[in-house]
Design a protein around this motif. Structure first.
Motif, PDB file in Angstrom:
ATOM      1  N   SER A   1      29.881  48.953  43.242  1.00  0.00           N
ATOM      2  CA  SER A   1      28.739  48.045  43.298  1.00  0.00           C
ATOM      3  C   SER A   1      29.179  46.708  43.878  1.00  0.00           C
ATOM      4  O   SER A   1      30.012  46.011  43.288  1.00  0.00           O
ATOM      5  N   SER A   2      28.599  46.329  45.002  1.00  0.00           N
ATOM      6  CA  SER A   2      28.929  45.031  45.582  1.00  0.00           C
ATOM      7  C   SER A   2      28.460  43.899  44.675  1.00  0.00           C
ATOM      8  O   SER A   2      29.044  42.813  44.675  1.00  0.00           O
TER       9      SER A   2
ATOM     10  N   ALA B   1      31.553  50.015  38.351  1.00  0.00           N
ATOM     11  CA  ALA B   1      31.647  48.682  38.942  1.00  0.00           C
ATOM     12  C   ALA B   1      32.313  48.660  40.317  1.00  0.00           C
ATOM     13  O   ALA B   1      31.848  47.945  41.215  1.00  0.00           O
ATOM     14  N   PRO B   2      33.413  49.420  40.547  1.00  0.00           N
ATOM     15  CA  PRO B   2      34.016  49.390  41.889  1.00  0.00           C
ATOM     16  C   PRO B   2      33.095  49.901  43.000  1.00  0.00           C
ATOM     17  O   PRO B   2      33.394  49.690  44.173  1.00  0.00           O
TER      18      PRO B   2
ATOM     19  N   THR C   1      25.852  53.992  43.160  1.00  0.00           N
ATOM     20  CA  THR C   1      26.984  53.378  42.464  1.00  0.00           C
ATOM     21  C   THR C   1      27.605  54.262  41.397  1.00  0.00           C
ATOM     22  O   THR C   1      28.728  53.995  40.959  1.00  0.00           O
TER      23      THR C   1
ATOM     24  N   TRP D   1      28.184  48.887  35.338  1.00  0.00           N
ATOM     25  CA  TRP D   1      28.407  47.585  35.992  1.00  0.00           C
ATOM     26  C   TRP D   1      27.231  46.645  35.752  1.00  0.00           C
ATOM     27  O   TRP D   1      27.380  45.422  35.841  1.00  0.00           O
TER      28      TRP D   1
ATOM     29  N   THR E   1      38.401  51.151  46.816  1.00  0.00           N
ATOM     30  CA  THR E   1      38.103  50.450  45.558  1.00  0.00           C
ATOM     31  C   THR E   1      39.343  49.892  44.888  1.00  0.00           C
ATOM     32  O   THR E   1      39.242  48.977  44.066  1.00  0.00           O
TER      33      THR E   1
ATOM     34  N   ALA F   1      28.847  43.809  41.590  1.00  0.00           N
ATOM     35  CA  ALA F   1      29.924  43.618  40.618  1.00  0.00           C
ATOM     36  C   ALA F   1      31.266  43.351  41.291  1.00  0.00           C
ATOM     37  O   ALA F   1      32.321  43.405  40.637  1.00  0.00           O
ATOM     38  N   GLY F   2      31.256  43.093  42.600  1.00  0.00           N
ATOM     39  CA  GLY F   2      32.483  42.798  43.322  1.00  0.00           C
ATOM     40  C   GLY F   2      33.131  43.991  43.977  1.00  0.00           C
ATOM     41  O   GLY F   2      34.237  43.878  44.533  1.00  0.00           O
ATOM     42  N   GLY F   3      32.476  45.154  43.956  1.00  0.00           N
ATOM     43  CA  GLY F   3      33.025  46.347  44.578  1.00  0.00           C
ATOM     44  C   GLY F   3      32.438  46.599  45.950  1.00  0.00           C
ATOM     45  O   GLY F   3      31.976  45.682  46.627  1.00  0.00           O
TER      46      GLY F   3
END
Length: 531
Positions: free
Chosen positions: A108-109, A105-106, A101, A155, A375, A111-113
């Motif tokens: 990391s799934s 954050a983008p 990661t 994230w 992303t 964190a929604g990424g």
């Protein structure tokens, strides 16, 4: 004949401050199994991780890996010093089976990424696996390792200092430092572009090695300056353990061609071979002064440094005051925001392109353009985490075509200028090493805006020089104080020896007392106490 010892259960093992040597003796005596030792560390993590946030991901195979080492030991295999030892690796390092990661954050799934899943381990991770070490998990970092003081931009949220949660943990290898200082693992992998090994180690009363550039491969590590400055090195609680881990990490690999430079530079017998309690006797040690950097020490840092210098003299070292005075060394620095000299980061787009390609065909993105598309964010765009570097002329051109090799001529010129002066000063004063206060003042708070007050960042990063941190005291606010021994390229064995002599004589390592109070509650209680 004494009967063989019965192995301890996980509940019976106190992992606090355990060393590699103690663990291997425990294996030899039948006191420990790797599985029980791993379970004991995992139990400590379960208990304290909610209050320190050292980890991003745990390795689901850790116990299976430990059992495999136990089986090999039971079969009579000859095993190395890290076999069965619980370790951690920094989030920025590729680890097959876990997302890479970069702390962003983008990527990391959770964190929604999106997730980038590497097909190959980073060489340093592969070397840990080959050594038989039990990798417990990956540790927290700020986004793109872009902070020298704290991991608050991750994230996964902030990581807290094991010695004192109110103090910044140091960064970017924040999670590794907390995991090792807090005895969640025995040793761990850190990585540095500008202070990210030495800062968190010093902030958490650890030993660390920032190695000579190209001694340890950094392929498969999310880069900031992979072609020019990035290095991977150990975090440990003792000098001996740091040296043992460096033995595993160092050396050439075809996966990272620049490591060809280290062939013939690794000491016979390894990095523990010169450890001795009289290593400092008669050695000429250069001291910090305005010739190195015009930044003064705080009154408290100066007092702690004076005490440390007296301790060095007690070990028989010959101290040389401010050997860089008049050398022009301090004039070479070009400081940017946060006291950081960014030269060398011109290669980040090119290095990132190589890194993404290395992830393998199945990865979600293989180029910076694909990453931005997937992303929906560009880290180099205005407001992005890396935007401050985008104005560098060489990097700006590289961002337009990351596949083109960037012009590193200006960076090499400044590296050569630094090395020319360092070599001249060390020769003219017959110096064996430098011993500086690692920080010029007490570290900032966990939620402060202030940068980490290092004294050797970015000088030794640009020059490619090695540095070894060792605990050397404590500030009045409770934050650790450390020395950093700096030397010529490829002098890690000597620096470790000096640090070992100092460590054994002074025993300044601060053993943290971990707490289970939610951090916000602790902040409120501290505020009430000071009111």
């Amino acid at each position: 004949m004494n009967a063989p010892a019965s192995p301890k259960s996980a509940a019976e093992i106190d992992v606090t401050e355990l060393t590699i040597g103690e663990i291997q003796q425990g294996f030899a005596d039948g006191l420990y199994t790797s599985e029980a030792l791993t379970r004991a560390h995992l139990a400590r993590i379960d208990r304290y991780e909610p209050f320190y946030n050292a980890f991003t991901f745990m390795n689901p195979s850790a116990l299976a890996d430990a059992r495999a080492i136990d089986a090999r030991r039971a079969a009579g295999e000859a095993l190395g010093p890290l076999a069965g030892v619980p370790v951690v690796v920094k989030e920025a390092m590729d680890f097959v089976g876990l997302p890479s990661t970069g702390g962003w954050a983008p990527l990391s799934s959770v964190a929604g990424g999106i997730d980038l899943m590497p097909e190959r381990d980073a060489p340093v991770v592969a070397r840990l696996r080959a050594s038989g070490a039990v990798i417990l998990g990956k540790t927290n970092i700020p986004a793109f390792s872009h902070d020298g003081a704290r991991a608050n931009t991750s994230w996964d949220g902030p990581t807290f200092n094991a010695v004192d949660r109110a103090v910044a943990p140091g960064a970017s290898s924040s999670g590794t430092a907390t995991a090792i200082s807090g005895s969640f693992a025995v040793v761990g992998l850190a990585e540095e572009t500008g202070g990210s090994i030495q800062n968190p180690a010093a902030a958490q009363s650890l030993v660390s090695v920032k190695p000579t550039f190209a001694l340890v491969p950094n392929a498969g590590v999310t880069p900031l300056a992979g072609s020019t400055r990035d290095v991977v090195g150990p975090h440990a609680r003792t000098v001996t353990d740091a040296a043992l881990l460096l033995d595993v990490l160092a050396g050439y690999t075809v996966e990272d061609p620049k490591t060809v430079a280290c062939i013939g530079k690794i000491p016979a017998g390894g990095f523990t071979s010169r450890l001795a309690t009289d290593a400092l006797k008669g050695k000429r040690i250069g001291l910090y002064g305005t010739g190195w950097r015009r930044q003064p020490l705080s009154d408290e840092a100066a007092a702690l440094y004076a005490d440390a210098c007296a301790e060095l003299a007690d070990r028989g070292a010959i101290l040389v005051d401010d050997p860089f005075s008049g050398s022009g060394f301090a004039d070479l620095a070009v400081w940017k925001s946060g006291g950081f000299d960014e030269r060398g980061l011109e290669t980040i787009a090119y290095d990132m392109a190589l890194y993404l390609k290395r992830l393998g065909p199945s990865a979600a993105a293989h180029t910076l353009a694909e990453l931005t598309t997937l992303t929906g964010e560009d880290p180099f765009a205005p407001g992005g985490i890396l935007a401050m570097h985008a104005a560098m002329p060489v990097l700006a051109a590289s961002l337009a075509d990351p596949s083109t090799i960037p012009d590193v001529g200006p960076f090499l010129a400044v590296r050569e200028a630094y090395l020319k002066i360092v070599n001249s000063v060390m020769s003219s004063h017959a110096l064996d090493a430098l011993a500086f206060p690692q920080s010029s003042a007490t570290p900032p708070g966990i939620f402060d805006e202030a940068p980490y007050p290092a004294t050797t960042v970015s000088e030794i990063n640009i020059a490619g020089l090695p540095g070894v941190t060792v605990p050397a005291g404590r500030f009045a606010d409770g934050a650790p104080f450390s020395l950093i021994f700096v030397g010529a390229m490829w002098s890690e064995a000597e620096l470790l020896a000096y640090a070992y002599d100092y460590e054994q004589a002074t025993q300044h390592r601060i053993v943290p007392t971990l707490v289970e109070t939610p951090f916000q509650t602790a902040l409120r209680e501290m505020a009430e106490e000071s009111a």
